[in-house]
Scaffold this active site. Structure first.
Site, short mmCIF file in Angstrom:
data_model
loop_
_atom_site.label_atom_id
_atom_site.label_comp_id
_atom_site.label_asym_id
_atom_site.label_seq_id
_atom_site.Cartn_x
_atom_site.Cartn_y
_atom_site.Cartn_z
N HIS A 1 -3.60 -5.34 0.52
CA HIS A 1 -3.05 -5.73 1.83
C HIS A 1 -3.00 -7.25 1.98
CE1 HIS A 1 -2.73 -1.77 3.78
NE2 HIS A 1 -3.68 -1.44 2.92
N GLU B 1 -1.27 -8.83 3.99
CA GLU B 1 -1.10 -9.21 5.41
C GLU B 1 -2.46 -9.45 6.08
OE1 GLU B 1 -1.11 -6.18 4.40
OE2 GLU B 1 -1.88 -4.82 5.94
N CYS C 1 0.84 -1.21 0.00
CA CYS C 1 0.00 0.00 0.00
C CYS C 1 0.88 1.27 0.00
CB CYS C 1 -0.99 -0.04 1.16
SG CYS C 1 -2.40 1.06 0.91
#
Ligand code: MN
Length: 258
Positions: free
Chosen positions: A224, A226, A120
């Site tokens: 994202h 994660e 990001c």
């Protein structure tokens, strides 16, 4: 769901992965959500959160220890002065020390050819470090944009992306399309040196860039991974390949030191 030690797939090499933090200006606190560290640990890396100290001697020392650099997301925007533009009305908050530390760490890791993964804001920082520029606000600047700020739940894959045919990302995805989550209002505009577009959303917004040089692992993704790596195969593959590259880099550095 939170990962536990039993989820980890640790190999013999556990490369040290530095992860840039955020700065809460009101609380004078460096912080970052747990998911970045947990995703790296589960992929077999050793994650460490990095304070945003812009001292060159500190940055030299910490970079010398790292086998890979993970640039985290941020609730701040890069200062457009970093890419030669004046601020536009929809620019968000700027945290100068975050920009300074991320850009300095990228320059040092690039000089060492150390693996870099930007997420990001981190992908945008990577692009700006290489001389690229940013869309300051997608809604204001991109016609017929898809919704890139999806809101909760943040791990929900909300829009499609198309992957460049011969890219690392397409290999990791096992195809040329994927669905990703989306929590950004800025995006890469002019692509920086030694980077190429690896993914775009349906509205043309750049969703990933990568360094095509064979002796590098350098990938920036606008979404994202994660969030949801426990369930999403592409997210998991991104962390696995990054940690693998960091492990290889660590082995090369050790061979050179012998
Ligand atoms: Mn998006």
């Amino acid at each position: 769901m939170s990962p536990s030690v039993s989820d980890s797939r640790r190999g013999p090499v556990q490369p040290l992965i530095g992860i840039t933090t955020r700065l809460d200006l009101a609380e004078s606190t460096f912080y970052l959500r747990r998911y970045y560290a947990e995703a790296i640990a589960a992929a077999g890396g050793t994650p460490v959160y990095l304070p945003l100290i812009p001292e060159p001697s500190y940055l030299d020392r910490v970079c010398g220890l790292l086998d890979g650099l993970l640039l985290s997301g941020s609730n701040s925007d890069l200062d457009p002065a970093r890419y030669g533009e004046e601020p536009r009305p929809r620019l968000g908050a700027v945290v100068p020390v975050r920009d300074e530390v991320d850009l300095a760490l990228i320059a040092r890791c690039d000089a060492r050819r150390a693996p870099i993964l930007g997420i990001c804001y981190g992908a945008q920082a990577l692009n700006v470090a290489r001389g690229g520029s940013l869309v300051q606000d997608i809604e204001a600047e991109v016609a017929s944009a898809v919704k890139h700020d999806q809101g909760a739940p943040y791990d929900r894959p909300s829009h499609q992306i198309r992957l460049a045919a011969d890219s690392l990302l397409a290999r990791l995805a096992g195809g040329e399309t994927a669905r990703v989550n989306s929590s950004h209002h800025q995006a890469i505009k002019g692509v920086g040196r030694d980077l190429r577009v690896a993914a775009r959303a349906g509205d043309g917004v750049i969703e990933a860039v990568e360094d095509p040089r064979p002796d590098r692992f350098c990938l920036g993704v606008q979404w994202h991974p994660e969030l949801g790596w426990e369930r999403d195969a592409l997210s998991r593959a991104i962390f696995d390949s990054f940690v693998q590259a960091a492990g290889n880099f660590r082995s090369e550095i050790r061979d050179l030191a012998r």
